[in-house]
Every structure is written in structure tokens, then in C-alpha cells.
Design a protein around this motif. Structure first.
Motif, PDB file in Angstrom:
ATOM      1  N   PHE B 341       0.667  -1.078  -0.215  1.00 57.78           N
ATOM      2  CA  PHE B 341      -0.098  -0.019  -0.026  1.00 57.78           C
ATOM      3  C   PHE B 341       0.899   1.273  -0.003  1.00 57.78           C
ATOM      4  O   PHE B 341       0.671   2.098  -0.726  1.00 57.78           O
ATOM      5  CB  PHE B 341      -0.862  -0.084   1.189  1.00 57.78           C
ATOM      6  N   ASN B 349       0.683   8.060   5.658  1.00 56.05           N
ATOM      7  CA  ASN B 349       0.890   9.035   7.212  1.00 56.05           C
ATOM      8  C   ASN B 349      -0.132   8.217   7.975  1.00 56.05           C
ATOM      9  O   ASN B 349      -1.072   7.287   7.604  1.00 56.05           O
ATOM     10  CB  ASN B 349       0.417  10.373   6.921  1.00 56.05           C
ATOM     11  N   GLY B 351      -2.395   8.985   9.696  1.00 52.88           N
ATOM     12  CA  GLY B 351      -4.014   9.281   9.956  1.00 52.88           C
ATOM     13  C   GLY B 351      -4.653   8.395   8.614  1.00 52.88           C
ATOM     14  O   GLY B 351      -5.901   8.103   9.043  1.00 52.88           O
ATOM     15  N   SER B 352      -4.040   7.429   7.836  1.00 57.34           N
ATOM     16  CA  SER B 352      -4.709   6.817   6.737  1.00 57.34           C
ATOM     17  C   SER B 352      -4.983   5.349   7.537  1.00 57.34           C
ATOM     18  O   SER B 352      -5.736   4.373   7.278  1.00 57.34           O
ATOM     19  CB  SER B 352      -3.854   6.165   5.799  1.00 57.34           C
ATOM     20  N   GLN B 356     -11.429   4.635  10.089  1.00 56.00           N
ATOM     21  CA  GLN B 356     -12.204   4.629   8.939  1.00 56.00           C
ATOM     22  C   GLN B 356     -11.601   3.073   8.013  1.00 56.00           C
ATOM     23  O   GLN B 356     -12.428   2.499   7.619  1.00 56.00           O
ATOM     24  CB  GLN B 356     -11.842   5.902   8.087  1.00 56.00           C
ATOM     25  N   LYS B 357     -10.323   3.069   7.916  1.00 55.01           N
ATOM     26  CA  LYS B 357      -9.647   1.631   7.601  1.00 55.01           C
ATOM     27  C   LYS B 357     -10.035   0.461   8.272  1.00 55.01           C
ATOM     28  O   LYS B 357     -10.549  -0.654   7.341  1.00 55.01           O
ATOM     29  CB  LYS B 357      -8.116   1.950   7.568  1.00 55.01           C
ATOM     30  N   GLU B 360     -13.524  -0.405   6.976  1.00 49.38           N
ATOM     31  CA  GLU B 360     -13.332  -0.953   5.457  1.00 49.38           C
ATOM     32  C   GLU B 360     -13.069  -2.214   5.740  1.00 49.38           C
ATOM     33  O   GLU B 360     -13.836  -3.060   4.876  1.00 49.38           O
ATOM     34  CB  GLU B 360     -12.398  -0.099   4.808  1.00 49.38           C
ATOM     35  N   SER B 387     -17.698   0.398  -4.714  1.00 52.66           N
ATOM     36  CA  SER B 387     -17.083   1.939  -4.022  1.00 52.66           C
ATOM     37  C   SER B 387     -16.596   2.844  -5.075  1.00 52.66           C
ATOM     38  O   SER B 387     -16.936   4.074  -4.942  1.00 52.66           O
ATOM     39  CB  SER B 387     -16.021   1.668  -3.064  1.00 52.66           C
ATOM     40  N   ILE B 395     -22.359  12.025  -1.307  1.00 49.71           N
ATOM     41  CA  ILE B 395     -23.150  11.519   0.267  1.00 49.71           C
ATOM     42  C   ILE B 395     -24.035  10.146   0.222  1.00 49.71           C
ATOM     43  O   ILE B 395     -24.082   9.453   1.163  1.00 49.71           O
ATOM     44  CB  ILE B 395     -23.673  12.605   0.967  1.00 49.71           C
ATOM     45  N   LYS B 397     -23.675   7.670  -1.636  1.00 54.44           N
ATOM     46  CA  LYS B 397     -23.032   6.439  -1.471  1.00 54.44           C
ATOM     47  C   LYS B 397     -22.924   5.841  -0.076  1.00 54.44           C
ATOM     48  O   LYS B 397     -23.169   4.504  -0.050  1.00 54.44           O
ATOM     49  CB  LYS B 397     -21.514   6.922  -2.060  1.00 54.44           C
ATOM     50  N   TRP B 398     -22.805   6.726   1.018  1.00 57.05           N
ATOM     51  CA  TRP B 398     -22.515   6.042   2.146  1.00 57.05           C
ATOM     52  C   TRP B 398     -24.117   5.816   2.805  1.00 57.05           C
ATOM     53  O   TRP B 398     -24.078   5.486   4.160  1.00 57.05           O
ATOM     54  CB  TRP B 398     -21.847   7.260   3.168  1.00 57.05           C
TER      55      TRP B 398
END
Lengths: 395, 444
Positions: B341, B349, B351-352, B356-357, B360, B387, B395, B397-398
Motif C-alpha cells: 500500500f 501517514n 492518519g490513513s 475508517q480503514k 472498510e 465503492s 453522500i 453512497k454512504w
């Protein structure tokens, strides 16, 4: 079996018929200039994406009203390809690749936050497509990337500006800093402020340098330390939601001195969260909404009328970005239709831009693609408006 | 009411009967035939794709089988469908059907010679098709690479959450460790950069050493897993979930506070070594190893631990060691995925690698199905495609994706394809009538 084949045949014919309609519909004409917008419309910071989208759409309205974008005596239609990058690094890269290779855009606006702009800039630069980020302040976004530009000023400029301001305006010599160690932007700015301050007042003049982590809501421990350190003012380069908490808690703990902020304070939400506690404080930013004149006022009023709120700095910066792109395309002179050549031409024109008058100040690009521009110091008035106080320009 | 019900059920029956009839002529085509069909279809797209697209009024070749066009410019969608029909579906179906006698014999002979040779030939064909297909557009290459990485991630999480039956939330943490581990390895040794100074070894050597870097990243992730496993495996169920969640945040904070890897600013400038063949090869290795792992005696022991730890212990399964090995194994592959990745995005970074990850990965896993290698692959691929396809909805989509998930959970509570084993020979064996009973006998 026969029934099946007949129904298949009918479906096929239907599809052919429809596709004929599709073929007749206006496809990609050579007289269209495509501009990609890579924005976080969902995810962590949807308000930022929205500001970008709205400002870009407002710009498009102007272009459409003028009957297209005039380049070298010819009018071109402009199409905005707006894509959502979900505030994720990998989506920003995927969107960038898609916009460049599939939609064949001429220029890309965005992504906004640095965690997306850095990897997206890599793709854009490799594919030789001009990219302008209206929000990212991380030096790596544009570093060694001739095709990547940005419109906000950088943290190495903003930090010393604030240090100078506090020295000249109040005559302070002892500073305290409170920042989020886990977030790219506040941490960088805190460091630049600290070095700028120590340059003016010598080693150890930052008497308290306290940090916390994203999503913390209780700052009493850090604030007590800051209060006891003998600092004359507090610098908090935080986002507006944290600013409200920090200011309120500082006042509750009996902190009397001023609190100074950075451009991340500049959101319409700040006053509704912070209330009276924030009145009378200063922060540096890209433009002042209250008391604005000329083109800035015109933009703010139009935006406010159309979308019902005063635009944040990202909206204003996007507006400048769009005008900048427009100027670069027009300076380029001709659109040949050969996308690679046109992208190179726009990039070269962009690098040549000097003293561009935007609503967030006058801009000239450095070799790295960063603008040289002035910062504005804003005072929060008793009416809760962000009033222009002073302009500070780089020497 | 009953009348409607019966009508509905006959309607359902009609559809499935129709599908069955449609499938019937193709049931004799072996995988080899399909792959040859796909390869030829892709070649067709490569040579005349643009011409066909233009004839149908499409400005370009539909990039993901028209799923993007569907929402962006619906008026072109019928053309896209027709394009997919002309370039892909019809040629593939025809070739698969009419070469069936030939490919059946060929597939049978290949398996007779050497099963692994047959598998390699199939993989080679598949890769050739994938490569040619992706070649057309950079966007395809990126989507395929990210999807393949998702497959590795989902599969590795399946080992813990599926086969071992615990709920672990630390996968983004392992991924981050792997990403930073591999990045530091390549940046420190092979790249002149601002963070680590000059390269110690020539860059040409770097690409050959890249697998070592990924293994290094995986090993660091496994080390992290060991650190969390020792205290946390005294607990089970919800408590393990909470501890592993805490681990994820610890890793994130740790990296944010480590100045030498860039802190919250992230680490960039990784060389572009995670190209399509590399990512594909690692994905295949991961699928192969994981499949063997879960089908081995060890995998069965793992299932026993999941179903009843006390009973498994009584049956002489060393439960602690079993859990530990599986956990480290999963962390290793998550680390490899992280390393890939980082080299695909060429920037990482901290934050990724947050909540959220995690959401997923969990979504891909539970969508595809627990305890199933195929399920993980299906879950990762479909999640990534959906996705990408729904991106224009912003929005909405979510709202749609969660609704799809709720529907899946209602109608298939264990995911799309759960509790199935991946039998490679069964997939690639010849499908003609003569061969079927023979093979059944062999396998019995």
C-alpha cells in the motif's frame, strides 16, 4: 429456449436503439475545456469539500454567463468534473488518476488536506498535469514537483508572522503554545511559531509548549501548566471546534491573557461554538470577511446569498484558484486539443504569473509553486464578526 | 395472499430456470476455456476497443465495464452495455463454448502431467488478461492494485475473525507497522531522501530486494502482534476486541510521535516498485499460503479452538500456541499489504490507518463471508468495485453501501460465500461429462 433467444434479441435491439440516442447526444467535443475538482465531499471534512465545490460552481456560472471561456479569441465551453475523494489518501490518488487518464482534464483543483494532496501531487506531477491545491500547507505537496501549485501561504511564513505580530502589537516576551501533536497542520505551525519566537526573544522564551492528541476534549492539565508558567499570551493553532473548547476552558481556569490563532480558526462555525469567550481575540488568515471591500465583498455576498452562509477560507481560496487557472489558460493563448501539450502550456503560464490580484491577496509563484502573498490579521469583533485588523506581507 | 405468494415463487422459479437454461450450454466449458476467452476478449479490446467504442458513440473505452458511466452520464449507459456485450460477453461465451472439447482435453492432460503446472498455466493466462486489460488505462492499473491489496488484507483478517473466531480490531495497526517498516527499509537503503540521507545500496539492487523489504514490514507487524497477543490472549470475545482496538490507537499515536518517520506529516518518496506484477504475485502467494494454512491440520485445530476452546484443549490441541501462530500469521500478511500500500501510494501517514480503514476491512470481510478464502476475495473485489462505481453519488453512497450491507446481513447472515473451501483443482479440472465421474472417483 426459443423464448429465451427471442427475449435476448429484443434486449439487444433495444440496447442498439438506445445507444443510437446516446451517439446522437453531445459527447466530448473538442471545444470543451475540462477542469477536475478533487474534493472531500464525504468523510472527515465534508464542509471543506462543500466550500470548494460551491466556489467552483459559482465560477462556472460566471463563465457560462459569458458564453464560455475566451482563449486566444475563441470561446470554449468549460466542464467541471467534480469527484469525491472521501478524505482518504488512496481515494484521492484514485480520483486523480481517473480525472487525468479517463476524463482527460486540463487542470486539477484539489485535493485539500495535505494527507491527500501529497500523494495526489505525485500522480499529477508524474502524469504532467497541472494541479493546484487550494488548502494544503505541507511543504512536501509542491516540493520538487513542477506541475503542482497551491494558493494558501505556507506555515513557515505564517508562524513568524504571528510571532512578529504579538511582539509588535503587545510587546510580549513570553509565549505559550498549545497544539495537537497528532495532526499535521497544528504541529507544523506550532514548530514554526516556536522557532520564529525564539529568534526574536532568545532561547527559552516559549515558556510552555504543551500538546494534546486529536479528539481530546479536556485541556485543563495543559492549561493549568500554561497559566503557571508565566506566559503572557497563548498561541493555539487549532481547528475551530477545538478552539472553542480551549478558549472556554482557559477562561474558566482564570487565564486572562490574549489567545492567538491561525487560519484554521477562520470558520463560520467558530462563533456559534465559542460564543462570547472568543470575542476580542486575534488570528491570522487569508482574508477577512467582515468589512471586506471590492471583489472580496462581492464574492462573500454572492456566496452568502446563494448558499446561506459566509464562506470559509477554503471557499475564498478555491475562488482564487479558479481565477488563477482561468488566467493561466488564457495566458497560454491557444488550446490545441493535444492534451499533453496544452497541460504543459498551462503549467508554464501558471509558473509565470506575477502579482495576481486575488480576493485573498496578491500572489506571485515561487519556483516551487508556492505563492508569495500577504497574511491578514483578523480581530473577532464584539458582534462576533471577523474584522480586518492588519495586513502583514513577506519582506 | 397465497395466490400472490405462489405467483412470486413461480416468478422466482422462472428466473432461476431461465438462468439454468442459459448456463446449460456453458456448463461443459472448463476454466481454461473461459480464461482463453477472456484473454482473446481483452486482446480484442486492446486492438479494436477504441474503434468499437467510438462507433457506439462513447468518447472512450468504458473503463470499468460501464459502471462509472452508469451514474455519470446515464444516456451513454446502453452503449456501454452494448460495448461490454460486443467486446467481452459474446466473444468470451462463444470461445468458451466452442473450444470446450479442445480445452477440456487440454485441461485434463495438463492436470495429468502435473497439477501445479496446470495451476501455473491458468494463473499465467489470467495474469496476461489482467495485465492487458489494465494496460489500457492508468486508472484501471491503480484500481486493480488497490483491490489486490484489499484481498490480502481481507484474507488475513479472515484468519483471525473467521477461522479463529475472535474479533480483532488491530488490523489497521498491523498494516501501519508493515507500511512504515517496508518504507523505512526501502528509503533507508535504496533512496536518497531528506529523512534518512543518502542511499546505502544502489537503487538497481532495490527492486530485487523489495520482497525482502515487504517481509521485513510483515515481520515488524508480526512482532507487534506478538506484543499484543501475550497479554490479550488471556481474554476472549469482547475484551480482545477492545484490547486490539486500543493497540490500533497505540500504533497510530506511536507513529505520530516518532519524528524520524515524519510524525503526523507522513513519510513520502517511496520508489515505485509495487507495480502490477509485483502486487499480483504477492496476492497469489498470499491466497496460496493462506488457503493451505487454513486447510492444514493446523487450520482444523484453529476451527476447533473457535468452536469450543475447552473441548479443543481436551483433544490435545495446544490452544494457546495455535491462536498465537494464527494471529501472528494474520498480522504478517496485513503488514505485507501495508508495505505494498505504501509503495503504491508512495506516501504514508498515520492518519490513513484509523477507524475508517478498520471499518472498510471489516466491511469487506463480513460482506464476502467468514471462513472462506473465496468469500474474502469476492468481498474485497465487490466492495472496491461498488465503492468506485458509486463515487459520483457523493453522500448518497454512504447510505446505499450500508443498506446493501444490511440486506446482505438479513438474507445471508454469514456473508455472501461463507464456510466454503477453495479447491483449486476442482476449479480448473475439465468439465466434460466423461471426465466428471472419473474425477469424483479420484477425489473420493
Amino acid at each position: 429456449m426459443r423464448k429465451v433467444s427471442i427475449s435476448l434479441l429484443v434486449m439487444l435491439l433495444f440496447a442498439i436503439g438506445l445507444s443510437a440516442c446516446g451517439a446522437a447526444a453531445p459527447g466530448a467535443s473538442t471545444n470543451t475545456i475540462k477542469i477536475g475538482i478533487n474534493a472531500p465531499l464525504t468523510g472527515d471534512i465534508p464542509k471543506v469539500g462543500e466550500g470548494t465545490k460551491y466556489a467552483a460552481e459559482m465560477w462556472l456560472e460566471d463563465i457560462d454567463a459569458a458564453g464560455g471561456l475566451e482563449v486566444g479569441g475563441e470561446k470554449y465551453d468549460v466542464e467541471l468534473v467534480i469527484e469525491d475523494n472521501e478524505a482518504k489518501a488512496e481515494s484521492a490518488t484514485a480520483v486523480t488518476t481517473k480525472l487525468i487518464s479517463q476524463d482527460e482534464i486540463l487542470v486539477m483543483v484539489g485535493p485539500q488536506s495535505s494527507k491527500q494532496a501529497v500523494p495526489a501531487g505525485e500522480v499529477a506531477n508524474n502524469q504532467k498535469t497541472p494541479m493546484v491545491s487550494p488548502w494544503s500547507t505541507n511543504p512536501n505537496t509542491t516540493l520538487d514537483r513542477p506541475f503542482v501549485f497551491r494558493t494558501p501561504f505556507l506555515d513557515p511564513f505564517q508562524g513568524p508572522v504571528l510571532a512578529n505580530f504579538a511582539t509588535e502589537e503587545f510587546g510580549f516576551t513570553k509565549a505559550a503554545v498549545l497544539y495537537d501533536v497528532a495532526s499535521d497542520y497544528p504541529k507544523g505551525l506550532a514548530e514554526f511559531f516556536k522557532s520564529g519566537w525564539e529568534e526574536l526573544h532568545g532561547e527559552g522564551s516559549v515558556v510552555a509548549y504543551e500538546s494534546f492528541t486529536t479528539n481530546d476534549t479536556d485541556f485543563s492539565a495543559q492549561l493549568t501548566k500554561i497559566k503557571d508558567s508565566g506566559a503572557e499570551f497563548l498561541f493555539a493553532p487549532q481547528y475551530y471546534n477545538e478552539v472553542a473548547l480551549i478558549v472556554q476552558q482557559a477562561r474558566e481556569l482564570g487565564w486572562e491573557g490574549p489567545i492567538l490563532g491561525s487560519d484554521s480558526w477562520g470558520s463560520a462555525e467558530l462563533m456559534s461554538l465559542c460564543g462570547d469567550a472568543c470575542k476580542g481575540l486575534f488570528f491570522s488568515t487569508h482574508y477577512a470577511a467582515a468589512g471586506a471591500t471590492g471583489a472580496t465583498k462581492e464574492f462573500i455576498d454572492r456566496y452568502n446569498e446563494k448558499y446561506g452562509y459566509v464562506p470559509d477560507d477554503v471557499g475564498a481560496l478555491t475562488w482564487d484558484t479558479m481565477l488563477l487557472i482561468q488566467k493561466a489558460i488564457q495566458d497560454c493563448g491557444t488550446i490545441t486539443g493535444d492534451i499533453a501539450q496544452d497541460r504543459q502550456c498551462v503549467r508554464d503560464a501558471m509558473a509565470q504569473i506575477k502579482d495576481f490580484e486575488g480576493i485573498t491577496g496578491s500572489m506571485t509563484f515561487t519556483e516551487e509553486g508556492d505563492p508569495v502573498k500577504c497574511a491578514v490579521i483578523v480581530k473577532i469583533s464584539d458582534a462576533g464578526e471577523f474584522e480586518f485588523y492588519k495586513q502583514v506581507c513577506p519582506e | 395472499m397465497t395466490a400472490i405468494n405462489s405467483k412470486l415463487s413461480t416468478g422466482k422459479k422462472d428466473v432461476s430456470l431461465f438462468l439454468q437454461k442459459l448456463w446449460e450450454p456453458f456448463s461443459v466449458s472448463p476454466m481454461l476455456g473461459w480464461l482463453i476467452g477472456v484473454l482473446i476478449a481483452v486482446l480484442l479490446e486492446y486492438t479494436v476497443g477504441l474503434y468499437v467504442a467510438r462507433m457506439l458513440g462513447l468518447p472512450k473505452i468504458p473503463v470499468l465495464f460501464g459502471v462509472l458511466i452508469m451514474l455519470e452520464t446515464p444516456i451513454l449507459f446502453p452503449s456501454a452495455v452494448l460495448y461490454v456485450l460486443i467486446i467481452f460477453i459474446i466473444p468470451i461465451a462463444l470461445i468458451a463454448r466452442f473450444t470446450a472439447p479442445l480445452t477440456n482435453t487440454l485441461a485434463g492432460k495438463l492436470i495429468d502431467v502435473q497439477p501445479w503446472l496446470a495451476v501455473l498455466v491458468h494463473l499465467g493466462l489470467f495474469y496476461a488478461a489482467l495485465h492487458l486489460w489494465a494496460e489500457i488505462n492508468d486508472y484501471r492499473v491503480l484500481v486493480v492494485r488497490l483491490t489486490l491489496i484489499s484481498i490480502i488484507l481481507t484474507l488475513s483478517l479472515n484468519v483471525v475473525n473467521g477461522y479463529m473466531g475472535e474479533f480483532s480490531c488491530s488490523h489497521p495497526g498491523f498494516m501501519a507497522l508493515g507500511a512504515y517498516g517496508a518504507s523505512v527499509f526501502t528509503l533507508f537503503l535504496f533512496v536518497d531522501d531528506r529523512t534518512f540521507g543518502e542511499a546505502l545500496l544502489p537503487a538497481q539492487l532495490g527492486f530485487l530486494m523489495f520482497p525482502l523489504g515487504l517481509v521485513f514490514g510483515g515481520a515488524i507487524a508480526a512482532l507487534g502482534a506478538l506484543i499484543i497477543a501475550i497479554p490479550s490472549f488471556r481474554t476472549r470475545g469482547d475484551y480482545l476486541a477492545i484490547i486490539s482496538l486500543a493497540f490500533m490507537f497505540i500504533v497510530k499515536s506511536l507513529i505520530e510521535n516518532l519524528e524520524f518517520v515524519g510524525g503526523p506529516r507522513g513519510l513520502g518518496g517511496q520508489p515505485d516498485w509495487a507495480n502490477l506484477p509485483t502486487v499480483f504475485a504477492w496476492t497469489v502467494i498470499c491466497i496460496w499460503v493462506t488457503n493451505n494454512f487454513v486447510k492444514s491440520t493446523f487450520g482444523k485445530a484453529l476451527n476447533a479452538v473457535r468452536d469450543d476452546e475447552v473441548a479443543a484443549d481436551a483433544m490435545t490441541v495446544n490452544t494457546r500456541q495455535t491462536k498465537m501462530v494464527a494471529f501472528l500469521f494474520a498480522a504478517f500478511w496485513a503488514g505485507v499489504a501495508g508495505g505494498l500500500f505504501a509503495h503504491v501510494l508512495r506516501y504514508v501517514n498515520p492518519g490513513s490507518f484509523g477507524l475508517q480503514k478498520l471499518a472498510e476491512i471489516l466491511a469487506m470481510l463480513y460482506f464476502g463471508g467468514l471462513n472462506s478464502v473465496v468469500g474474502s476475495i469476492v468481498g474485497a473485489v465487490s466492495f472496491n468495485l461498488v465503492s468506485e462505481a458509486l463515487r459520483p453519488l457523493e453522500i448518497l453512497k454512504w447510505i446505499i453501501i450500508p443498506v446493501i450491507f444490511i440486506l446482505v446481513m438479513i438474507f445471508r447472515p454469514t456473508g455472501l460465500i461463507a464456510f466454503t473451501e477453495l479447491n483449486v483443482i476442482n476449479i480448473i479440472r475439465p468439465k466434460n461429462k466423461a471426465a466428471v465421474p472419473q474425477n469424483v472417483e479420484v477425489s473420493q
